[in-house]
Design a protein around this motif. Sequence first.
Motif, mmCIF file in Angstrom:
data_model
loop_
_atom_site.group_PDB
_atom_site.id
_atom_site.type_symbol
_atom_site.label_atom_id
_atom_site.label_comp_id
_atom_site.label_asym_id
_atom_site.label_seq_id
_atom_site.Cartn_x
_atom_site.Cartn_y
_atom_site.Cartn_z
ATOM 1 N N ILE A 1 0.843 -1.197 0.000
ATOM 2 C CA ILE A 1 0.000 0.000 0.000
ATOM 3 C C ILE A 1 0.878 1.247 0.000
ATOM 4 C CG2 ILE A 1 -1.655 1.362 1.368
ATOM 5 C CD1 ILE A 1 -2.886 -0.988 -0.102
ATOM 6 N N LYS A 2 1.947 1.216 0.780
ATOM 7 C CA LYS A 2 2.938 2.296 0.774
ATOM 8 C C LYS A 2 4.321 1.666 0.789
ATOM 9 C CE LYS A 2 4.604 6.382 3.270
ATOM 10 N NZ LYS A 2 4.489 7.190 4.521
ATOM 11 N N THR A 3 5.111 1.959 -0.246
ATOM 12 C CA THR A 3 6.473 1.447 -0.284
ATOM 13 C C THR A 3 7.408 2.438 0.401
ATOM 14 O OG1 THR A 3 7.043 2.477 -2.398
ATOM 15 C CG2 THR A 3 5.977 0.304 -2.474
ATOM 16 N N SER A 4 8.669 2.092 0.455
ATOM 17 C CA SER A 4 9.645 2.942 1.126
ATOM 18 C C SER A 4 10.070 4.136 0.289
ATOM 19 C CB SER A 4 10.892 2.133 1.504
ATOM 20 O OG SER A 4 11.490 1.574 0.335
ATOM 21 N N SER A 5 9.721 4.148 -0.987
ATOM 22 C CA SER A 5 10.159 5.214 -1.888
ATOM 23 C C SER A 5 8.977 5.926 -2.522
ATOM 24 C CB SER A 5 11.050 4.650 -2.992
ATOM 25 O OG SER A 5 11.328 5.646 -3.969
ATOM 26 N N PRO A 6 8.964 7.276 -2.492
ATOM 27 C CA PRO A 6 7.895 8.011 -3.171
ATOM 28 C C PRO A 6 7.994 7.929 -4.685
ATOM 29 C CG PRO A 6 9.550 9.524 -2.337
ATOM 30 C CD PRO A 6 9.914 8.170 -1.817
ATOM 31 N N GLU A 7 9.048 7.302 -5.204
ATOM 32 C CA GLU A 7 9.181 7.157 -6.650
ATOM 33 C C GLU A 7 8.421 5.954 -7.191
ATOM 34 O OE1 GLU A 7 12.978 8.586 -8.549
ATOM 35 O OE2 GLU A 7 13.774 7.851 -6.625
ATOM 36 N N ASP A 8 7.896 5.121 -6.307
ATOM 37 C CA ASP A 8 7.190 3.913 -6.730
ATOM 38 C C ASP A 8 5.701 4.175 -6.934
ATOM 39 O OD1 ASP A 8 9.534 2.457 -6.409
ATOM 40 O OD2 ASP A 8 9.039 1.856 -4.360
ATOM 41 N N ILE A 9 5.138 3.576 -7.964
ATOM 42 C CA ILE A 9 3.680 3.438 -8.007
ATOM 43 C C ILE A 9 3.318 2.342 -7.015
ATOM 44 C CG2 ILE A 9 1.769 2.541 -9.378
ATOM 45 C CD1 ILE A 9 2.550 4.184 -11.634
ATOM 46 N N ASP A 10 2.493 2.703 -6.036
ATOM 47 C CA ASP A 10 2.072 1.749 -5.010
ATOM 48 C C ASP A 10 0.587 1.935 -4.742
ATOM 49 O OD1 ASP A 10 1.904 4.098 -3.501
ATOM 50 O OD2 ASP A 10 3.727 3.685 -2.340
ATOM 51 N N GLY A 11 0.096 1.321 -3.675
ATOM 52 C CA GLY A 11 -1.326 1.391 -3.389
ATOM 53 C C GLY A 11 -1.823 2.799 -3.144
ATOM 54 N N CYS A 12 -1.013 3.635 -2.514
ATOM 55 C CA CYS A 12 -1.445 5.016 -2.237
ATOM 56 C C CYS A 12 -1.542 5.841 -3.517
ATOM 57 C CB CYS A 12 -0.489 5.673 -1.241
ATOM 58 S SG CYS A 12 -0.726 5.139 0.465
ATOM 59 N N VAL A 13 -0.622 5.635 -4.439
ATOM 60 C CA VAL A 13 -0.683 6.346 -5.722
ATOM 61 C C VAL A 13 -1.965 5.964 -6.459
ATOM 62 C CG1 VAL A 13 0.408 6.608 -7.984
ATOM 63 C CG2 VAL A 13 1.827 6.537 -5.915
ATOM 64 N N VAL A 14 -2.237 4.687 -6.509
ATOM 65 C CA VAL A 14 -3.450 4.205 -7.178
ATOM 66 C C VAL A 14 -4.696 4.716 -6.457
ATOM 67 C CG1 VAL A 14 -4.766 2.120 -7.724
ATOM 68 C CG2 VAL A 14 -2.300 2.188 -8.157
ATOM 69 N N ALA A 15 -4.664 4.732 -5.130
ATOM 70 C CA ALA A 15 -5.813 5.210 -4.355
ATOM 71 C C ALA A 15 -6.124 6.671 -4.671
ATOM 72 C CB ALA A 15 -5.549 5.038 -2.865
ATOM 73 N N MET A 16 -5.088 7.482 -4.872
ATOM 74 C CA MET A 16 -5.328 8.888 -5.197
ATOM 75 C C MET A 16 -6.034 9.023 -6.542
ATOM 76 S SD MET A 16 -4.744 11.951 -3.845
ATOM 77 C CE MET A 16 -3.146 12.268 -3.100
ATOM 78 N N HIS A 17 -5.613 8.260 -7.518
ATOM 79 C CA HIS A 17 -6.284 8.329 -8.815
ATOM 80 C C HIS A 17 -7.698 7.755 -8.737
ATOM 81 C CE1 HIS A 17 -3.036 10.021 -11.083
ATOM 82 N NE2 HIS A 17 -2.190 9.093 -10.675
ATOM 83 N N LEU A 18 -7.901 6.743 -7.921
ATOM 84 C CA LEU A 18 -9.258 6.242 -7.711
ATOM 85 C C LEU A 18 -10.147 7.307 -7.079
ATOM 86 C CD1 LEU A 18 -8.602 2.598 -6.493
ATOM 87 C CD2 LEU A 18 -10.139 3.226 -8.364
#
Length: 531
Positions: free
Chosen positions: A229-246
């Motif tokens: 859901i949240k990786t260690s790097s803000p450069e990754d597409i992760d669950g939080c990135v997808v959640a924002m677009h959702l």
Amino acid sequence: MKKIIISLMCVPVLFASCIEDADVTGYLTDGKREEISQSDPDKAFSATLVGMYQDLQQYVYTDVSHNYFGQKSFDYLTSLMGNDMVMTGMYAMSIYHYILDYRGQNYVPTANRWREYYNTIANANSILRECDPESTDPTVQKYRAIALGFRGYAYLQLTYLYSFSYYVGADDTKWGKGTTYDHSEELCVPLITEETEGDQPRSTLKTIYTQILNDLGNSYKIFEQIGQIKTSSPEDIDGCVVAMHLARAYMVIHDWDNAIKYAQVVIDNFPVLTTEDQILQGFSDISLPDVVFGCNITSDNATTYMSWFSQMDVYGAGYAGIGVWRAGFKPFVDRIADNDIRLMWFCCDRSTGVDTPKGRVTTLRDTQHAAYVEYQSVKFIGAGRDQIVATGGDGTGWNLGDYIYLRSEEAYLIKAEALAHKGDASAVTELNDFMKTRQPDYNYTFTDKASLIEEINFQKRVEFWGEGIEYLDNRRLNIPVDRTDQTWGAANNHYDVGKLYADQEDVKFLYQIPISEIENNDKIPASDQNP
């Protein structure tokens, strides 16, 4: 753009129409790719993925005055298509976006965006074709999640440009309209997935949104299952990135509950900026605690003049520092409270006025230099504010500022707005809690639903000035672009040619399908072109 190709490469793969020229990286022979994807998915897919991240940062198909560089160019060019950013200075750079006259089928912007997002879709599809959805390998599932996330994002971006909003306006707001102004059955863009072959016709907006929600929803589920859901790097597409677009997508279709659900995912994982050092840093460091998604800019990937900070950082040696100055709309800035720290993002008498022997002068913040124009923005600083303070305005290093694609503050304000649309009184609490981090004495008192939604929207406009969010919200809420003297009188500091009016169902906001697509896609006749 630099291609990143896996060494075991076969003859080029040809694509028709909208993806015939897509720069799909990392292709292998079908048998070899399938074999490697099962035994070593990193080897099979990593090059394609690197290319997708690189496109996000710097994709350009045809350059026009260094205006195109992936997602951040979308952010600033669409900001010029709203009310709050004023075009000033001696150059006509991006003037046609500013006057809403760059939508035609033969124009560079429509071809650039079309190819940018279909390039992403093609690369995502190339991964999804080889990733077994039934695999129990977490690495395979990670690549599936990222590819689905990229594809859902790309289709969502296409809807912002090549169709009107799903619904134009929302009930019980000051801007009117609502669900009866439904464009969901109108044509949008072709749907290309890992299962389609050859040319495809334009699908309806409803069909594209179904794909967006499926892609992003499935991506989120996978990230949840594999613990990313949240990786260690803000450069990754992760669950939080997808959640924002959702959350963004659900706001468009008025599904307030799901918008809140996915905004809460981000809220649970990220704080907002709270200190002066953070809020005035210059939004150029992905280590800031609110950064949900961003890109580390280094000397190896910096694009210098064709870049975000070239366009937005007045202290640097890019375009914004030599005459392409960005300023805030005077009535907009004047509405910001005296003790709202975000007022310091704009050079005006209340924020940077100083007394000199020649009278009161508005200066560039943290320097002794006069601002070039009233209400000039100093929000974005590639080298960071600390360096400006230490040197009195020397912007050395401006071209190495990081790119921030998504900030957590958006989720907090999405939640507040969605609650307001539902008629939930806690919307006021959410707004007040957020605003106290910007204006300590802020205390909004509820009067009526329409006024509350307008206030949330205004504070969101302030928070995300220049970051492309105003454009997205204007589209779905039916907020007109009104820069006319008839409305604003002497307070209007917009460039004369930009003093126009356009509502959100004006064709000025509707990109035409690129002429190359009409000519090369047998499934899209000229009669299906946008007006």
